[in-house]
Design a protein around this motif. Sequence first.
Motif: not given
Length: 604
Positions: A487-501, A592-597
């Motif tokens: 795992a690279a790092h912890n993130v929050s749902v708020a931080g996982l936006d389109f700019a992140f992708s 939009n973004v989607q998290f791949m579990i």
Amino acid sequence: MHENSHQSLLVESSLSGAAWQQLASVYPLAETERRAEGLAVAADMPLALAYYLAAHGMERYEIEHFISPRLRDSLPDPHIMQDAERAITLICNAIEAKQPIGIFGDYDVDGACSAALFRAVLAPLGCPVYCHIPDRFSEGYGPNITALEGLKAQGAELILTVDCGITAHQPLEAAAEAGMNIIVVDHHKAGPSLPQAQAVVNPNRLDDDSGLGHLCAAGVCFVVLAGVIRQCRARALTLPNGNMPDLLSVLDLVALATICDIVPLKGINRTFVKQGLKVLAQRQNTGLRALMDIARLDRRPTPHTLGFLLGPRLNAGGRLGQSDLGLQLLSSADDDLANAIAQQLDELNMQRRITEKEVQQQAEEMALAKLAKNPGLTVLVLASEGWHEGVIGIVAGRIKDRFNRPSIVISLDEAGTGKGSGRSVKGFSLGDAIMAARQQDILVSGGGHDMAAGLGLEAHKLPELEAFMLARANSIFAEPPRKTFLAAHNVSVAGLDFAFSEWLEKIGPFGSGFAEPRFYITHCRLTRHHWMGAEKQHLSVSLDDGTAPALRAVAFNLAGTDLGKAIQDNPDPGPVMVLGTLRADTYRGGKNVQFMIEDIALNP
């Protein structure tokens, strides 16, 4: 960038039974965090991604070149490879004399791309190019004297073996005795002695210190062709209009081979893929354009496009007995012909998937039976009559992924011989192990890379091979390798936006040696469960950590796994840690973004 060294445990045992470790860093944790903060500010990028780069040793001054690598800054001098200068001169001599050149390539994507590269560059210079791709079943891997004689009979004054030849001692000795001029251009691991040839260009020769051993064969071919272009220019050997062939226009072939051969995405390989994807997006190659159409690709190509959409279709011909279809497609300039071949390859790929599923099911049952008797097996060697040779490599990869240990799958025939393919895990060089087994006369043939290899053997040697592999693996692993997620790092749902992708795309491409970064969300609730798919095998769920509206997520092929059973038994286990990757979702122009579990663990 530097070698990794510092690493820490995040989760001892997840709901799937795996461990999570912090991505190894070249610096101690505090120093990595400090450097990541500096990178994040300097490049105005998310901290989690800056940490990923800092852990790999990225410096601030490297960011710009890393995000936008240029070929002229990355391309090595071809002459730093042993025998490259001689090979380049011989090829240029043939071009100057307008002598036909023969190409003997392998039947996989790397081999087809390598042969297509030489044809694309040499043919416009007035040099006829005759190619031969061997049949996997009737000819087997590597050069054979009959095929080489066939190329000579067509008029080839010089013959190149590409993506093969480094272990073909007997055929190339026979070719030399028959007066053939052979150049070997390969990248597979070499033994102490080299085959007889005019030149042997292979950065994985034991005496080669070029540092280019991470190249696939097409990458080696491209570097050689860069030298050919340079020498042709010096000799004034040009196209009729006075120009030279455009090497940049064939980078899509190099990118395709680099991804499909799973070589490390570092140095020049990263540039090949980054720039090659741009060329592929222009859809200049007639064959690749037809293949993208048949695969219904309607968006910008990515490494996933190369590895999972185009590569398997190109490989399908070689796997099911029509080995030259891939090269035909890559070399075609006729739309109708390219469309027909693409259609044929697509149908063969569908047949391959059916055959592969059957063999995989049988191999998995055999593996489970072996592990039930001996759970401590550090290597899986599985063999059976009737398994289709064309899919055993893919099945070996599936077995390795499921059981997380080096796996070799062997197809035996009625004559008492077998052909096998293996895939490995970190820490166990399968190519070295296969070479060692061959040197001890356990195998008839074999070779490969650290992570993948092929072999040939007599069936009665199977127990000896298994014992040899187990002894070698046991000397490396004290116990069977455990599934571990980095795992690279912890993130929050708020931080996982389109700019992140978007930043993820900038720092890509990802692949072998530079894996797509995984992130984990803590104190997260699983809501809105929905099992989907024809067999209800995929889980759609929302992730809610309280920092923003819940994030859409999906876990593919979860049903039947340990993790899937845990979620089915307890859909709401309370606050959990969720590990995975982020994907952009631009359906119908959305952002939009989607998290791949990939895994879930209980919060400590």
